[in-house]
Design an enzyme around this catalytic site. Structure first.
Site, PDB file in Angstrom:
ATOM      1  N   HIS A  19       0.823  -1.225   0.000  1.00 43.73           N
ATOM      2  CA  HIS A  19       0.000   0.000   0.000  1.00 43.73           C
ATOM      3  C   HIS A  19       0.853   1.270   0.000  1.00 43.73           C
ATOM      4  CE1 HIS A  19       0.259   0.092   4.540  1.00 43.73           C
ATOM      5  NE2 HIS A  19       0.206   1.386   4.313  1.00 43.73           N
ATOM      6  N   ASP A  62      -0.145  -7.418   1.653  1.00 46.25           N
ATOM      7  CA  ASP A  62       0.356  -6.034   1.656  1.00 46.25           C
ATOM      8  C   ASP A  62       1.884  -6.031   1.723  1.00 46.25           C
ATOM      9  OD1 ASP A  62       0.423  -3.287   1.788  1.00 46.25           O
ATOM     10  OD2 ASP A  62      -0.075  -3.196   3.921  1.00 46.25           O
ATOM     11  N   SER A 157       4.318   2.360   8.038  1.00 46.36           N
ATOM     12  CA  SER A 157       4.003   1.258   7.124  1.00 46.36           C
ATOM     13  C   SER A 157       5.212   0.837   6.309  1.00 46.36           C
ATOM     14  CB  SER A 157       2.922   1.686   6.141  1.00 46.36           C
ATOM     15  OG  SER A 157       1.694   1.792   6.783  1.00 46.36           O
TER      16      SER A 157
END
Length: 207
Positions: A19, A62, A157
Site C-alpha cells: 500500500h 500487503d 508502514s
C-alpha cells in the site's frame, strides 16, 4: 518526503508494504534512504538510492519488493536484515521490535528514528471479538500491548518488525495496518514475512 518505511534484505533489495506504492506505479517516483537516523538531517554515512523496479506480491498480501538502481554499500549503519525460514510461526509473546519515523501523536521524538518493543499476540487471540474481531489473516501477525500506548502508526508502514532468534534479529513482519494507533485492545497488524519468503527469493533470483 518520508511516507513509508522499508527493510534492506540484500544489497539490491528492499522489502516494504504494497500500500506504500499506491501513489505511483513508476519506480522513478521512489527513492530509498539508508542509514539515516534523523528524518530531516541526513548526516554522514547516509545512502540515497533510486529504485529501478517494483514488484507487488500478486495476492492480497500487503507486501512488495523494491530493486535498487545500484547496490547499497554495507557498513556498520546499513546492514541487511535476515529473512525467516519459510512458514516459520513466531511464538505467542515473543518480544519483537518495530522502528520508524511515523506519526508520534504528540509523544516525544518526532523526526528521530524511534524503536519500540512489542510482544507478538497469536492470531487466535488477536482475532477475538474484543480485539480485532476476525480481521487478521493467517498471512498476518499481531503485535502490541493490549493496554495500548505503544504501537506503529501512520508513516511506519512498510517498516520492519524484527524478532531475536538465537543470536540474531530476523525480519518477521512488515508494518501493514491497525485500527487507530496505540489504542487499548487494538494491536498493530504486520504481514507475516515467513509466508512470502519463497516469493521474495524467487523475485530476487529472477531479477
Amino acid at each position: 518526503g518520508h511516507f513509508c518505511g522499508g527493510t534492506l534484505i540484500s544489497p539490491e533489495w528492499v522489502l516494504t508494504a504494497k500500500h506504500c506504492l499506491e501513489k505511483s506505479s513508476s519506480p522513478s517516483s521512489y527513492k530509498v534512504i539508508l542509514g539515516a537516523h534523523e528524518e530531516y538531517h541526513l548526516g554522514e554515512g547516509v545512502q540515497e538510492i533510486d529504485v529501478s523496479k517494483l514488484f507487488k506480491e500478486p495476492s492480497e498480501a500487503d507486501i512488495a519488493l523494491l530493486k535498487l538502481s545500484s547496490p547499497a554499500i554495507i557498513t556498520d549503519k546499513v546492514i541487511p536484515a535476515c529473512l525467516p525460514t519459510p512458514n516459520y510461526v513466531v511464538a505467542d509473546r515473543t518480544a519483537c521490535y518495530i522502528t520508524g519515523w511515523g506519526e508520534t501523536k504528540g509523544t516525544y521524538g518526532a523526526g528521530l528514528l524511534k524503536e519500540a518493543r512489542l510482544p507478538v499476540i497469536e492470531n487466535k487471540v488477536c482475532n477475538r471479538y474484543e480485539y480485532l474481531g476476525g480481521k487478521v489473516s493467517p498471512n498476518e501477525l499481531c503485535a502490541g500491548h493490549l493496554a495500548g500506548g505503544i504501537d506503529s502508526c501512520q508513516g511506519d508502514s512498510g517498516g520492519p518488525l524484527v524478532c531475536f532468534e538465537k543470536d540474531k534479529y530476523i525480519l518477521q513482519g512488515v508494518t501493514s495496518w491497525g485500527l487507530g494507533c496505540a489504542l487499548p485492545n487494538k494491536p498493530g497488524v504486520y504481514v507475516r514475512v515467513s509466508r512470502f519468503v519463497t516469493w521474495i527469493e524467487e523475485i530476487m533470483r529472477r531479477n
